[in-house]
Design a protein around this motif. Structure first.
Motif, mmCIF file in Angstrom:
data_model
loop_
_atom_site.group_PDB
_atom_site.id
_atom_site.type_symbol
_atom_site.label_atom_id
_atom_site.label_comp_id
_atom_site.label_asym_id
_atom_site.label_seq_id
_atom_site.Cartn_x
_atom_site.Cartn_y
_atom_site.Cartn_z
ATOM 1 N N ASP A 1 -8.003 0.325 2.808
ATOM 2 C CA ASP A 1 -7.171 1.677 3.330
ATOM 3 C C ASP A 1 -7.123 2.399 4.449
ATOM 4 O O ASP A 1 -7.629 1.994 5.647
ATOM 5 C CB ASP A 1 -8.558 2.766 2.625
ATOM 6 C CG ASP A 1 -7.691 4.496 2.033
ATOM 7 O OD1 ASP A 1 -6.901 3.993 0.816
ATOM 8 O OD2 ASP A 1 -8.287 5.487 1.892
ATOM 9 N N VAL A 2 -5.888 3.469 4.261
ATOM 10 C CA VAL A 2 -4.842 3.975 5.461
ATOM 11 C C VAL A 2 -4.627 5.179 4.555
ATOM 12 O O VAL A 2 -3.876 6.045 3.651
ATOM 13 C CB VAL A 2 -4.351 3.346 6.384
ATOM 14 C CG1 VAL A 2 -3.071 2.786 4.373
ATOM 15 C CG2 VAL A 2 -3.361 3.976 7.028
ATOM 16 N N LYS A 3 -5.022 6.419 6.121
ATOM 17 C CA LYS A 3 -4.929 7.913 5.431
ATOM 18 C C LYS A 3 -4.188 8.346 6.737
ATOM 19 O O LYS A 3 -4.471 8.907 7.583
ATOM 20 C CB LYS A 3 -6.114 8.411 5.384
ATOM 21 C CG LYS A 3 -6.622 8.045 4.042
ATOM 22 C CD LYS A 3 -8.006 9.058 3.571
ATOM 23 C CE LYS A 3 -8.207 8.213 2.012
ATOM 24 N NZ LYS A 3 -9.044 7.733 2.093
ATOM 25 N N TYR B 1 0.627 -1.226 0.246
ATOM 26 C CA TYR B 1 0.021 -0.003 0.362
ATOM 27 C C TYR B 1 1.325 1.266 0.406
ATOM 28 O O TYR B 1 0.354 2.531 -0.936
ATOM 29 C CB TYR B 1 -1.090 -0.155 1.296
ATOM 30 C CG TYR B 1 -1.557 1.104 1.084
ATOM 31 C CD1 TYR B 1 -3.027 0.682 0.720
ATOM 32 C CD2 TYR B 1 -1.295 2.665 1.932
ATOM 33 C CE1 TYR B 1 -3.762 2.716 0.754
ATOM 34 C CE2 TYR B 1 -1.781 3.528 1.825
ATOM 35 C CZ TYR B 1 -4.026 3.084 1.505
ATOM 36 O OH TYR B 1 -4.687 4.274 1.280
ATOM 37 N N LEU B 2 2.107 0.662 0.526
ATOM 38 C CA LEU B 2 2.954 1.900 0.993
ATOM 39 C C LEU B 2 3.368 2.783 -0.280
ATOM 40 O O LEU B 2 3.879 4.301 -0.785
ATOM 41 C CB LEU B 2 3.986 2.282 2.183
ATOM 42 C CG LEU B 2 3.278 2.279 3.078
ATOM 43 C CD1 LEU B 2 4.188 1.568 4.513
ATOM 44 C CD2 LEU B 2 2.438 3.691 4.054
ATOM 45 N N MET C 1 14.586 6.869 2.142
ATOM 46 C CA MET C 1 12.579 8.076 2.506
ATOM 47 C C MET C 1 11.479 7.398 1.801
ATOM 48 O O MET C 1 11.791 7.517 0.130
ATOM 49 C CB MET C 1 12.715 9.393 2.482
ATOM 50 C CG MET C 1 11.765 9.906 2.154
ATOM 51 S SD MET C 1 12.628 12.414 2.704
ATOM 52 C CE MET C 1 12.691 11.554 4.890
ATOM 53 N N GLY C 2 10.871 6.983 1.547
ATOM 54 C CA GLY C 2 9.930 6.601 0.599
ATOM 55 C C GLY C 2 8.300 7.508 1.254
ATOM 56 O O GLY C 2 7.375 7.377 0.028
ATOM 57 N N GLU C 3 7.814 8.977 1.713
ATOM 58 C CA GLU C 3 7.555 9.524 1.921
ATOM 59 C C GLU C 3 7.711 10.932 2.707
ATOM 60 O O GLU C 3 8.639 10.592 3.671
ATOM 61 C CB GLU C 3 6.021 9.006 2.828
ATOM 62 C CG GLU C 3 5.011 9.786 2.590
ATOM 63 C CD GLU C 3 4.199 9.574 0.708
ATOM 64 O OE1 GLU C 3 4.216 10.257 0.336
ATOM 65 O OE2 GLU C 3 3.862 8.442 0.511
ATOM 66 N N GLN C 4 7.116 12.106 2.541
ATOM 67 C CA GLN C 4 6.773 13.566 2.573
ATOM 68 C C GLN C 4 6.340 13.941 3.010
ATOM 69 O O GLN C 4 6.280 14.328 1.265
ATOM 70 C CB GLN C 4 8.474 13.824 2.908
ATOM 71 C CG GLN C 4 9.025 14.986 3.423
ATOM 72 C CD GLN C 4 10.006 16.538 3.125
ATOM 73 O OE1 GLN C 4 10.214 17.025 1.953
ATOM 74 N NE2 GLN C 4 11.094 16.016 3.961
#
Length: 222
Positions: free
Chosen positions: A176-178, A28-29, A70-73
């Motif tokens: 889903d995840v937010k 998902y990520l 880093m995957g997300e910012q």
């Protein structure tokens, strides 16, 4: 500037270490990742601070001092979030220690997780499932007749930890995840029994986190 302009003004909202990303959450990520994709089994650290712009400096020092990727910012005006991961747990933990040192903070300074809503909805109708599936959902489709596990928490980033622990504990499917904004939200589906176990696992995860978090004013237990 070589350090955060004023560390006392930076609030540590979420700081959570995940020892091994579960297959569904890792995948998902990867669907939303702006950076390097995590894979199942990677160790992961999710951090959220306020104000949002402070996250840039934290990302910079973690990437320069360790081998993490880093995957997300996500930088909002109020909050800034970052996700870093690596195959080695020790590398991710070292990055976390460096970030805490930069903030002049301890793990116990993070905000506790408050569950705003947690519920299992049994035998979801086709109309309800279709409506959820047509929203901005990056996980699996919700199937009619399944039990829907919904979970909302504050700060938002803790939804990631709840999702990982629920996937570890139960045979559920991630819908889903937010983990951004004022509240984090998580949806999973499964049989009635598995959804109940996922809910229990998420609640245990929150209780575990809150043993090492700062106390909320007016609440005697963190």
């Amino acid at each position: 500037m070589s350090r955060l302009a004023d560390r006392t003004r930076v609030q540590l909202r979420t700081f959570v270490f995940i020892d091994a990303l579960q297959p569904q959450l890792a995948s998902y990520l990867g669907t939303s990742s702006q950076g390097f994709l995590p894979v199942p089994g990677d160790a992961c650290l999710w951090i959220e601070v306020a104000p949002g712009m402070a996250v840039h400096r934290l990302s910079d020092i973690a990437l320069k001092a360790t081998n993490v990727r880093m995957g997300e910012q996500v930088v909002e005006r109020a909050f800034g979030s970052m996700e870093i991961h690596y195959r080695s747990q020790s590398e991710v933990l070292a990055a976390g220690d460096i970030i805490l040192e930069q903030l002049g903070a301890r793990l116990e300074d993070r905000m506790p997780c408050r569950i705003a809503w947690a519920e299992n909805i049994r035998a979801v109708t086709p109309d309800h499932a279709t409506l959820i599936n047509r929203q901005l959902r990056r996980g699996s489709m919700l199937l009619p007749g399944k039990t829907l596990f919904i979970f909302e928490c504050e700060p938002a980033g803790y939804a990631i930890y709840a999702a990982n622990e629920a996937e570890k504990a139960a045979n559920v499917t991630l819908v889903d995840v937010k983990p951004f904004g004022n509240f984090g939200r998580l949806m999973m589906m499964g049989s009635e029994a598995e959804a109940a176990e996922a809910l229990a696992a998420a609640e245990r995860a929150v209780a575990h986190l809150n043993r090492r978090a700062r106390a909320v004013e007016g609440d005697p237990t963190p």
